[in-house]
Design an enzyme around this catalytic site. Structure first.
Site, short mmCIF file in Angstrom:
data_model
loop_
_atom_site.label_atom_id
_atom_site.label_comp_id
_atom_site.label_asym_id
_atom_site.label_seq_id
_atom_site.Cartn_x
_atom_site.Cartn_y
_atom_site.Cartn_z
N HIS A 81 136.00 74.18 18.90
CA HIS A 81 136.46 75.16 17.91
C HIS A 81 136.69 76.49 18.62
CE1 HIS A 81 135.89 76.96 13.60
NE2 HIS A 81 136.74 77.66 14.31
N GLU A 129 139.25 72.20 16.14
CA GLU A 129 139.03 72.87 14.86
C GLU A 129 139.46 74.32 14.97
OE1 GLU A 129 134.87 70.63 13.54
OE2 GLU A 129 134.86 72.73 14.16
N HIS A 143 128.65 69.73 9.78
CA HIS A 143 127.95 71.02 9.66
C HIS A 143 126.49 70.78 9.31
CE1 HIS A 143 128.51 75.40 9.91
NE2 HIS A 143 127.38 75.43 9.23
#
Length: 240
Positions: free
Chosen positions: A46, A73, A193
């Protein structure tokens, strides 16, 4: 019998540690290759505009050596979109984080952002890149995500992880409902997450159609105690 859910290891925290002292220790590329060697079926990164963990150059370098699925991401600003178009990963996961966000803290409102997401996804599809939209466990958001043309959604699992210790059944209830809606809509389902060795097995056993989980923070923390190889294999066992 449920098929094994794929594990994609998010290596952002490895880059955070490297960046704390400069140089190349730990080596992000080596960690990615080791995760694959130990059985992980994907690598996730990310990159953020300030490059506080994964740098844009890391993404280009990782593309050359990742042999499993490569998942990038990020918030689809122009710089991020250009990066993804250059690298052409297996999958791009769109998150609604502003640049200054510490970590992801909400899913997209796919109703309000329908036009924007549809346009972005059309561009990625023209390059043959699979798309996923980060969403809360809300069936309305999944229905609207389907309308954008996305291939998958990724369920934001922070609330599940937070509530799991006190009430596993209550914690997962909305996620089961959301997963069933994804199946109804005919789109693929990912999740991520705060999933960990504590809560991952229960989540995987109870979520229908779960294709992939992306796990970084907890996995890298566990690796400090258990070693990377044992940790990756322990996570894979939770998914079988």
């Amino acid at each position: 019998m449920k098929n094994n859910t794929r594990l994609s290891v998010n290596i952002n925290k490895v880059a955070t540690l490297r960046n704390a002292r400069g140089g190349n220790m730990p080596d992000v590329l080596k960690v990615a290759m080791d995760c694959e060697r130990f059985g992980a079926q994907g690598i996730t990164v990310h990159p953020r505009p300030d490059e506080r963990h994964i740098r844009y150059q890391d993404v280009y370098d990782l593309k050359k050596i990742v042999t499993t699925e490569f998942n990038i991401e990020g918030y689809p600003c122009e710089k991020f979109i250009n990066l993804v178009m250059d690298v052409k990963p297996t999958q791009v996961t769109l998150v609604p984080d502003p640049p200054e966000a510490l970590t992801s803290n909400a899913g997209w409102d796919t109703i309000k952002n329908a036009h924007f997401l549809t346009k972005v996804i059309e561009g990625f599809h023209r390059e043959g890149i699979r798309t996923s939209i980060f969403v809360d466990a809300n069936p309305e958001m999944i229905v609207a995500a389907k309308a954008t043309g996305t291939d998958r959604v990724e369920l934001y699992t922070e609330s599940y992880a937070r509530n799991y210790p006190a009430d596993p059944e209550g914690a997962i209830r909305d996620f089961v409902t959301a997963a069933k809606e994804a199946q109804k809509q005919g789109i693929g389902l990912n999740a991520g997450h705060d999933l960990s060795l504590v809560n991952l097995k229960y989540f995987n056993q109870n979520i229908p159609g779960l294709l992939e989980v992306s796990i970084g923070h907890a996995l890298i923390c566990d690796a400090l105690y258990l070693g990377l190889e044992k940790t990756v294999k322990d996570y894979l066992r939770q998914l079988r």
